[in-house]
Design an enzyme around this catalytic site. Structure first.
Site, short mmCIF file in Angstrom:
data_model
loop_
_atom_site.label_atom_id
_atom_site.label_comp_id
_atom_site.label_asym_id
_atom_site.label_seq_id
_atom_site.Cartn_x
_atom_site.Cartn_y
_atom_site.Cartn_z
N GLY A 168 -5.90 3.36 14.31
CA GLY A 168 -5.99 4.32 15.40
C GLY A 168 -7.12 3.91 16.33
N GLN A 183 -13.78 5.12 22.46
CA GLN A 183 -14.19 3.92 21.72
C GLN A 183 -14.12 2.65 22.58
OE1 GLN A 183 -11.50 4.99 18.26
NE2 GLN A 183 -13.21 4.03 17.20
N HIS A 199 -8.83 12.45 13.17
CA HIS A 199 -9.99 11.58 13.43
C HIS A 199 -9.99 11.14 14.91
CE1 HIS A 199 -12.51 7.89 12.06
NE2 HIS A 199 -12.16 7.57 13.29
N GLU A 200 -8.82 10.79 15.45
CA GLU A 200 -8.75 10.34 16.85
C GLU A 200 -8.98 11.49 17.82
OE1 GLU A 200 -9.03 7.38 16.90
OE2 GLU A 200 -8.09 6.78 15.03
N HIS A 210 -12.56 12.13 18.11
CA HIS A 210 -13.23 11.19 19.04
C HIS A 210 -13.17 11.71 20.47
CE1 HIS A 210 -14.49 7.61 16.88
NE2 HIS A 210 -13.32 7.44 16.30
N CYS A 250 -14.34 3.93 10.47
CA CYS A 250 -14.21 4.05 11.92
C CYS A 250 -14.64 2.73 12.55
CB CYS A 250 -15.11 5.18 12.43
SG CYS A 250 -14.99 5.42 14.21
N LEU A 251 -13.86 2.24 13.50
CA LEU A 251 -14.18 0.98 14.17
C LEU A 251 -15.50 1.07 14.93
CD1 LEU A 251 -10.61 0.16 15.51
CD2 LEU A 251 -11.79 -0.95 13.59
#
Ligand code: GNR
Ligand code: NI
Length: 176
Positions: free
Chosen positions: A48, A53, A141-142, A145, A99-100
């Site tokens: 995702g 991000q 989670h997205e 963000h 998480c990236l």
């Protein structure tokens, strides 16, 4: 190899704490952003990616939970514009999340086990989807963000600070 990808923003960049703005129109420029976000996500690799991000503050996310993300034929991308959770289960699910934007760090997060999400798709058409398991954790989670929330915000401040210090240290070592 010269893929059209974005740089991924890492903590503690303030853009990750900001709320992304609602999208007014799904046009070709927005589709180009979604294409490039998807390539960025596959390249990372991750399942995702939210606009914050990649330093963009519009309410756009991309996901793909199909197993072999390196094989183009098995790709199954989901694009969401202005996603909204319209129902969540009372049942709770625990899962290890990463998480990236918080590279190399993982922690168990509790979230509603199932959610129903309303969104606009790649063509700007209204859609609804029911998510469970990994997909449910990922879509929540997205959307977090897009609201400036990270998975570490659900942890104790002790644990959160340990993780953030570790990322800073790793990034400094990487820069040497
Ligand atoms: O790649 C990712 N894996 C993941 C695993 C469990 C729960 C959420 C995620 S999302 C993450 C990519 C990412 O940082 N998206 O914002
Ligand atoms: Ni993330």
């Amino acid at each position: 190899m010269n893929k059209e990808i974005y740089d991924i923003i890492i903590v503690p960049d303030p853009v990750l704490k900001q709320k992304a703005q609602e999208v007014q129109t799904v046009d070709d420029a927005l589709r180009a952003q979604m294409d490039r976000m998807l390539e960025t996500m596959y390249d990372a690799p991750g399942i995702g990616l939210a606009a914050n991000q990649v330093n963009l503050l519009n309410r756009v996310l991309v996901m793909d939970f199909s197993q072999r993300e390196d094989e183009e034929a098995s790709r199954d991308p989901i694009y969401m514009v202005n996603p909204e959770i319209i129902w969540e289960s009372d049942e709770i699910s625990e899962m290890d999340e990463g998480c990236l934007s918080i590279p190399g760090q993982y922690a168990t997060v509790e979230r509603p086990a199932q959610v129903r999400v309303k969104y606009l798709d790649y063509d700007g058409k209204a859609q609804e989807g029911l998510f469970e398991g990994l997909g449910s954790h990922c879509v929540q989670h997205e959307i977090d963000h897009l609201n400036g929330v990270l998975f570490v915000d659900y942890l104790s401040s002790l644990k959160r600070n340990m993780i953030l210090k570790k990322v800073l240290k790793d990034q400094k070592l990487k820069a040497l």
